[in-house]
Design a protein around this motif. Sequence first.
Motif, PDB file in Angstrom:
ATOM      1  N   VAL A   1       7.675  11.339  14.187  1.00 16.84           N
ATOM      2  CA  VAL A   1       6.936  10.285  14.320  1.00 16.84           C
ATOM      3  C   VAL A   1       5.806  10.020  15.345  1.00 16.84           C
ATOM      4  O   VAL A   1       5.150   9.040  15.218  1.00 16.84           O
ATOM      5  CB  VAL A   1       8.702   9.359  14.935  1.00 16.84           C
ATOM      6  CG1 VAL A   1       7.986   7.551  15.142  1.00 16.84           C
ATOM      7  CG2 VAL A   1       9.755   9.797  13.956  1.00 16.84           C
ATOM      8  N   PHE A   2       5.941  10.783  16.718  1.00 20.22           N
ATOM      9  CA  PHE A   2       4.340   9.811  17.668  1.00 20.22           C
ATOM     10  C   PHE A   2       2.960  10.481  16.892  1.00 20.22           C
ATOM     11  O   PHE A   2       2.355  10.196  16.996  1.00 20.22           O
ATOM     12  CB  PHE A   2       4.969  10.567  18.873  1.00 20.22           C
ATOM     13  CG  PHE A   2       4.275   9.928  20.215  1.00 20.22           C
ATOM     14  CD1 PHE A   2       2.889   9.562  19.517  1.00 20.22           C
ATOM     15  CD2 PHE A   2       3.976  10.938  20.842  1.00 20.22           C
ATOM     16  CE1 PHE A   2       2.294   9.012  20.528  1.00 20.22           C
ATOM     17  CE2 PHE A   2       2.992  11.012  21.679  1.00 20.22           C
ATOM     18  CZ  PHE A   2       2.231  10.010  22.203  1.00 20.22           C
ATOM     19  N   SER A   3       3.952  11.928  16.698  1.00 18.81           N
ATOM     20  CA  SER A   3       2.200  12.465  15.089  1.00 18.81           C
ATOM     21  C   SER A   3       2.040  11.439  14.206  1.00 18.81           C
ATOM     22  O   SER A   3       0.941  11.959  14.034  1.00 18.81           O
ATOM     23  CB  SER A   3       2.847  13.868  14.749  1.00 18.81           C
ATOM     24  OG  SER A   3       2.347  14.509  13.990  1.00 18.81           O
TER      25      SER A   3
ATOM     26  N   ILE B   1       2.095   8.757  13.574  1.00 22.48           N
ATOM     27  CA  ILE B   1       1.804   6.723  14.650  1.00 22.48           C
ATOM     28  C   ILE B   1       0.350   7.508  14.724  1.00 22.48           C
ATOM     29  O   ILE B   1      -1.196   7.235  14.748  1.00 22.48           O
ATOM     30  CB  ILE B   1       2.143   6.208  15.497  1.00 22.48           C
ATOM     31  CG1 ILE B   1       1.648   5.393  16.182  1.00 22.48           C
ATOM     32  CG2 ILE B   1       2.223   6.971  16.942  1.00 22.48           C
ATOM     33  CD1 ILE B   1       1.134   4.068  14.588  1.00 22.48           C
ATOM     34  N   ARG B   2      -0.178   9.047  15.587  1.00 29.84           N
ATOM     35  CA  ARG B   2      -1.478   9.513  15.708  1.00 29.84           C
ATOM     36  C   ARG B   2      -2.272   9.328  14.851  1.00 29.84           C
ATOM     37  O   ARG B   2      -3.371   9.398  15.024  1.00 29.84           O
ATOM     38  CB  ARG B   2      -1.123  10.612  16.379  1.00 29.84           C
ATOM     39  CG  ARG B   2      -2.604  11.162  16.607  1.00 29.84           C
ATOM     40  CD  ARG B   2      -3.236  12.106  15.710  1.00 29.84           C
ATOM     41  NE  ARG B   2      -2.043  13.322  15.497  1.00 29.84           N
ATOM     42  CZ  ARG B   2      -1.602  15.265  15.735  1.00 29.84           C
ATOM     43  NH1 ARG B   2      -2.270  14.944  16.959  1.00 29.84           N
ATOM     44  NH2 ARG B   2      -0.576  15.363  15.601  1.00 29.84           N
ATOM     45  N   SER B   3      -2.210  10.039  13.301  1.00 29.25           N
ATOM     46  CA  SER B   3      -2.599  10.495  12.842  1.00 29.25           C
ATOM     47  C   SER B   3      -2.979   9.080  11.589  1.00 29.25           C
ATOM     48  O   SER B   3      -4.242   8.720  11.389  1.00 29.25           O
ATOM     49  CB  SER B   3      -1.897  10.926  11.272  1.00 29.25           C
ATOM     50  OG  SER B   3      -1.493  12.420  11.599  1.00 29.25           O
ATOM     51  N   ALA B   4      -2.789   8.027  11.403  1.00 33.05           N
ATOM     52  CA  ALA B   4      -2.438   6.951  11.113  1.00 33.05           C
ATOM     53  C   ALA B   4      -3.501   6.261  11.651  1.00 33.05           C
ATOM     54  O   ALA B   4      -4.446   5.588  11.762  1.00 33.05           O
ATOM     55  CB  ALA B   4      -1.261   5.679  11.425  1.00 33.05           C
TER      56      ALA B   4
ATOM     57  N   LEU C   1       0.580  -1.216  -0.069  1.00 26.65           N
ATOM     58  CA  LEU C   1       0.166  -0.080   0.184  1.00 26.65           C
ATOM     59  C   LEU C   1       0.762   1.527   0.092  1.00 26.65           C
ATOM     60  O   LEU C   1       0.936   2.845  -0.516  1.00 26.65           O
ATOM     61  CB  LEU C   1      -0.734   0.122   0.996  1.00 26.65           C
ATOM     62  CG  LEU C   1      -2.047  -0.637   1.396  1.00 26.65           C
ATOM     63  CD1 LEU C   1      -2.892  -0.614   2.509  1.00 26.65           C
ATOM     64  CD2 LEU C   1      -3.393  -0.386   0.049  1.00 26.65           C
ATOM     65  N   LEU C   2       2.210   1.138   0.990  1.00 31.29           N
ATOM     66  CA  LEU C   2       2.790   2.323   0.757  1.00 31.29           C
ATOM     67  C   LEU C   2       3.646   2.364  -0.273  1.00 31.29           C
ATOM     68  O   LEU C   2       3.275   3.993  -1.192  1.00 31.29           O
ATOM     69  CB  LEU C   2       3.727   2.060   1.714  1.00 31.29           C
ATOM     70  CG  LEU C   2       5.237   3.187   1.927  1.00 31.29           C
ATOM     71  CD1 LEU C   2       4.199   4.216   2.404  1.00 31.29           C
ATOM     72  CD2 LEU C   2       6.399   2.565   2.886  1.00 31.29           C
ATOM     73  N   LEU C   3       3.695   1.774  -1.398  1.00 33.65           N
ATOM     74  CA  LEU C   3       4.024   1.950  -2.505  1.00 33.65           C
ATOM     75  C   LEU C   3       2.858   2.303  -3.693  1.00 33.65           C
ATOM     76  O   LEU C   3       3.662   3.754  -4.923  1.00 33.65           O
ATOM     77  CB  LEU C   3       4.681   0.773  -3.066  1.00 33.65           C
ATOM     78  CG  LEU C   3       6.309   0.635  -2.695  1.00 33.65           C
ATOM     79  CD1 LEU C   3       6.480  -1.036  -3.485  1.00 33.65           C
ATOM     80  CD2 LEU C   3       7.280   1.160  -2.571  1.00 33.65           C
ATOM     81  N   LEU C   4       1.711   1.730  -3.108  1.00 39.33           N
ATOM     82  CA  LEU C   4       0.970   2.291  -4.739  1.00 39.33           C
ATOM     83  C   LEU C   4       0.778   4.006  -4.143  1.00 39.33           C
ATOM     84  O   LEU C   4      -0.325   4.528  -5.217  1.00 39.33           O
ATOM     85  CB  LEU C   4      -0.875   0.877  -4.097  1.00 39.33           C
ATOM     86  CG  LEU C   4      -1.478   1.222  -5.556  1.00 39.33           C
ATOM     87  CD1 LEU C   4      -1.009   1.144  -6.381  1.00 39.33           C
ATOM     88  CD2 LEU C   4      -2.681   0.236  -4.674  1.00 39.33           C
ATOM     89  N   ILE C   5       0.361   3.489  -2.551  1.00 40.81           N
ATOM     90  CA  ILE C   5      -0.581   5.319  -2.211  1.00 40.81           C
ATOM     91  C   ILE C   5       0.845   6.840  -2.557  1.00 40.81           C
ATOM     92  O   ILE C   5       0.652   7.470  -2.681  1.00 40.81           O
ATOM     93  CB  ILE C   5      -0.903   4.756  -0.818  1.00 40.81           C
ATOM     94  CG1 ILE C   5      -1.829   4.369  -1.129  1.00 40.81           C
ATOM     95  CG2 ILE C   5      -1.620   7.057  -0.671  1.00 40.81           C
ATOM     96  CD1 ILE C   5      -2.897   5.033  -2.452  1.00 40.81           C
ATOM     97  N   GLY C   6       2.024   6.206  -2.100  1.00 37.29           N
ATOM     98  CA  GLY C   6       3.279   6.948  -1.652  1.00 37.29           C
ATOM     99  C   GLY C   6       3.201   8.377  -2.839  1.00 37.29           C
ATOM    100  O   GLY C   6       4.011   9.333  -2.742  1.00 37.29           O
TER     101      GLY C   6
ATOM    102  N   LEU D   1       4.192   6.263   5.673  1.00 41.90           N
ATOM    103  CA  LEU D   1       3.513   7.521   4.654  1.00 41.90           C
ATOM    104  C   LEU D   1       3.965   9.195   5.330  1.00 41.90           C
ATOM    105  O   LEU D   1       4.380   9.942   4.797  1.00 41.90           O
ATOM    106  CB  LEU D   1       2.754   7.699   4.314  1.00 41.90           C
ATOM    107  CG  LEU D   1       2.261   8.323   3.127  1.00 41.90           C
ATOM    108  CD1 LEU D   1       3.050   8.009   1.754  1.00 41.90           C
ATOM    109  CD2 LEU D   1       0.298   7.410   2.344  1.00 41.90           C
ATOM    110  N   ASP D   2       3.356   8.775   7.227  1.00 41.68           N
ATOM    111  CA  ASP D   2       3.390  10.434   7.854  1.00 41.68           C
ATOM    112  C   ASP D   2       5.074  10.298   8.255  1.00 41.68           C
ATOM    113  O   ASP D   2       5.588  11.427   8.463  1.00 41.68           O
ATOM    114  CB  ASP D   2       2.657  10.251   8.651  1.00 41.68           C
ATOM    115  CG  ASP D   2       1.054  10.960   8.025  1.00 41.68           C
ATOM    116  OD1 ASP D   2       1.075  10.876   6.326  1.00 41.68           O
ATOM    117  OD2 ASP D   2      -0.051  11.384   8.938  1.00 41.68           O
ATOM    118  N   ILE D   3       5.132   9.306   8.064  1.00 36.05           N
ATOM    119  CA  ILE D   3       6.924  10.076   9.099  1.00 36.05           C
ATOM    120  C   ILE D   3       7.637  10.248   7.490  1.00 36.05           C
ATOM    121  O   ILE D   3       8.509  10.859   7.517  1.00 36.05           O
ATOM    122  CB  ILE D   3       7.782   8.729   9.291  1.00 36.05           C
ATOM    123  CG1 ILE D   3       7.388   8.335  10.703  1.00 36.05           C
ATOM    124  CG2 ILE D   3       9.223   8.505   9.370  1.00 36.05           C
ATOM    125  CD1 ILE D   3       7.692   6.539  10.939  1.00 36.05           C
TER     126      ILE D   3
END
Length: 281
Positions: free
Chosen positions: A176-178, A180-183, A136-141, A258-260
């Motif tokens: 990084v903490f932010s 994981i919060r978003s995810a 999914l990371l490759l498909l979306i990122g 993705l967010d990191i």
Amino acid sequence: MSGQSSDPADPPAPSSQTRSPSAVADAPALSRVRLKWEIAIVLGLSLGASAVYSIVSIISRLTSEVALSDQSATINGSQSTREWLDFTYQFLGIVFTLFPVALVLYLLWRPGQSGFRRLGVDFAEPRRDLLRGGALLLLIGIPGLGLYLAGRALGYTVAVVPSPLDTFWWTIPILVFSAIRSALSEELIVVGYLFTRLRELGWNAWTIIVSAALLRGSYHLYQGIGPFVGNALMGVVFGWCYLRWGRVMPLVIAHWVLDIVSFVGYPLALLWWPALLAPTT
């Protein structure tokens, strides 16, 4: 004559077998009303509120005298000029926005099955979750980055201003903490919880997928039209994958990484390609 009393002053309590047909028919309707109110409350405490603010924001941006491409949006910005206060505000902000996640896990809990297990956000299938999350990371990122760059070039996406990486020693851990919060917030609420409740209300699969995808895109509108389109398409893919796999964990993994990359890698890209990514001054 019988010795039994015929006094009706103390009738037996009604059982489920003696309830009127209308009361039995009303029970599913009452459950549906409660579910709708529950969904409204959960979204009002979390990403539904973010969507409303983002809609107001994009209206403000589009009606501004400044072109959309010349505007900017700050993410993970400093909260104070004093280091300890900046850290405290950012840390508390992340912690308290995780409470709606805890709420939906609580609401979905049922005897013998926790909310974590029900949504598939656990470590029961680590290898499979990592492989799916990576795919999914490759498909979306990669398409997502291309869409953002295209939006900047065409003028329908604002410049995203990230937090500098060298501000304090704790800046990258907080980012990084932010992430994981978003995810967790987006995938557990917009996918796991919302899909579960809307299916209980009888919605069909593609109506749920499209509705959740539009919600995902709407709370990114503050960044411009491009991020709305990109995140809505991401929502369609993630929603389809969740219905196929029955697990939120791969979505959380992909979103977190993705967010990191966005929070930590974007400042570096901004240094390398300022003409394309930086806001016009």
